[in-house]
Design an enzyme around this catalytic site. Structure first.
Site, mmCIF file in Angstrom:
data_model
loop_
_atom_site.group_PDB
_atom_site.id
_atom_site.type_symbol
_atom_site.label_atom_id
_atom_site.label_comp_id
_atom_site.label_asym_id
_atom_site.label_seq_id
_atom_site.Cartn_x
_atom_site.Cartn_y
_atom_site.Cartn_z
ATOM 1 N N ARG A 217 -12.619 -20.688 40.576
ATOM 2 C CA ARG A 217 -13.105 -22.059 40.701
ATOM 3 C C ARG A 217 -14.008 -22.122 41.925
ATOM 4 O O ARG A 217 -13.552 -22.133 43.060
ATOM 5 C CB ARG A 217 -11.916 -23.026 40.829
ATOM 6 N N HIS A 221 -10.861 -28.413 43.706
ATOM 7 C CA HIS A 221 -9.950 -28.700 42.594
ATOM 8 C C HIS A 221 -10.331 -30.008 41.915
ATOM 9 O O HIS A 221 -10.267 -30.138 40.697
ATOM 10 C CB HIS A 221 -8.514 -28.790 43.116
ATOM 11 N N TYR A 230 -8.213 -24.530 52.745
ATOM 12 C CA TYR A 230 -7.247 -23.508 52.354
ATOM 13 C C TYR A 230 -7.861 -22.179 51.918
ATOM 14 O O TYR A 230 -7.125 -21.243 51.623
ATOM 15 C CB TYR A 230 -6.326 -24.037 51.243
#
Length: 307
Positions: A217, A221, A230
């Protein structure tokens, strides 16, 4: 793949401009989605998506204004026709579409049409109990269903290695006595071939297949997420070098790519204009299809919505 990429970019822009309340980007996963959906026989197969499968919708020829209207919150799972398009309504429940696909596959087995279901989910969803129950049920009855896991490396902010025991979703298939395949999810032809083989297996009575498409990805998100909190820029740059769209374009003549860009730009304009023109739906529609026979309380609420 290019249409999916450009519409995905436009959807993010529309969210930032206040035209869409929220959106789940799929940049980087085009090959996994388009390659698998392109292998389907739309006269008899059926796909069950989650909330990040725009590429599958594009490959299946779904009305994209109707599909993206889901992100406007204007209707139950989008305003496209699931039966005609062979794409079930968008399912925002993590892993929620997987049991539905297994139920449809049971019906396909009973009616003898030779149809195969394909259900999309992520590496994070593979840890859901519903997914394991669906795998077991499908394996016991040898149902014609493909469990298509897009392992994009991150379950929101949790890396796959911290939430997928054993390190592989495909390897879990052995525990259910069914076929498991891991494929390069950024290679559209490899995905197409793996899905085609799984479809043949399902039609021939060979039972379910788990396909784990290893992809990434490239964006957040969702439009409310900040992946910089992160994961590292180094990781993102490394995967950007494996961009599935650029990889596919490298094998095509420049004029073909230019034509595809022009076509994608035209589709983007049409989809944007169509979404903006959709407008608000009547509030009473929120009560439609909740129950086959509406309860008195629901009917009272519906009447109150017209006051």
């Amino acid at each position: 793949m290019l249409v999916a990429r450009r519409i995905d970019e436009e959807a993010i822009a529309m969210q930032r401009q206040g035209e869409l309340p929220g959106y789940a980007p799929m940049k980087g996963q085009e090959a996994a989605q388009v390659g698998s959906a392109a292998a389907l026989d739309l006269t008899r197969d059926f796909a069950f998506p989650n909330y990040r499968d725009l590429g599958a919708a594009v490959a299946m020829g779904v009305d994209l204004v109707g599909y993206l209207s889901t992100h406007l919150g204007t209707w139950h799972g989008g305003m496209y026709d699931p039966q005609a398009s062979r794409l079930a309504p968008v399912n925002a429940v993590v892993g929620g579409a997987v049991p539905h696909a297994v139920g449809w596959a049971m019906g396909a087995r009973l009616d003898g049409t030779g149809g195969v279901a394909i259900t999309y989910f992520g590496d994070g969803a593979s840890s859901q109990g519903d997914v394991h129950e669906a795998l077991n049920f499908a394996a016991v009855y040898r149902l014609p269903v493909i469990f298509f896991c897009q392992n994009n490396g991150w379950a929101i902010s949790v890396p796959a290695e911290r939430q997928v025991a054993g390190g592989s979703v495909a390897a879990r298939a052995a525990g259910y006595g069914i076929e498991g395949v891991r494929v390069d999810g950024n290679d559209v032809l490899a995905v197409f071939e793996a899905t085609s083989e799984a479809l043949c297996r399902g039609r021939d009575g060979g039972g379910p297949t788990v396909i784990e498409a290893m992809t990434y990805r490239m964006g957040p998100h969702s439009t409310s997420d900040d992946p910089g909190r992160y994961r590292t820029l180094e990781e993102e740059r490394e995967w950007a070098e494996r961009d599935p769209v650029a990889r596919a374009a490298a094998n095509l003549p420049a004029e073909v790519v230019a034509e595809a860009e022009a076509h994608a730009a035209q589709v983007v304009r049409q989809v944007r204009e169509g979404l903006i023109a959709t407008g608000e739906r009547p509030a009473g529609e929120l009560f439609s299809f909740v129950y086959r026979e509406p309860t008195k309380a629901l009917l009272d609420q519906q009447r109150g919505s017209h006051v």
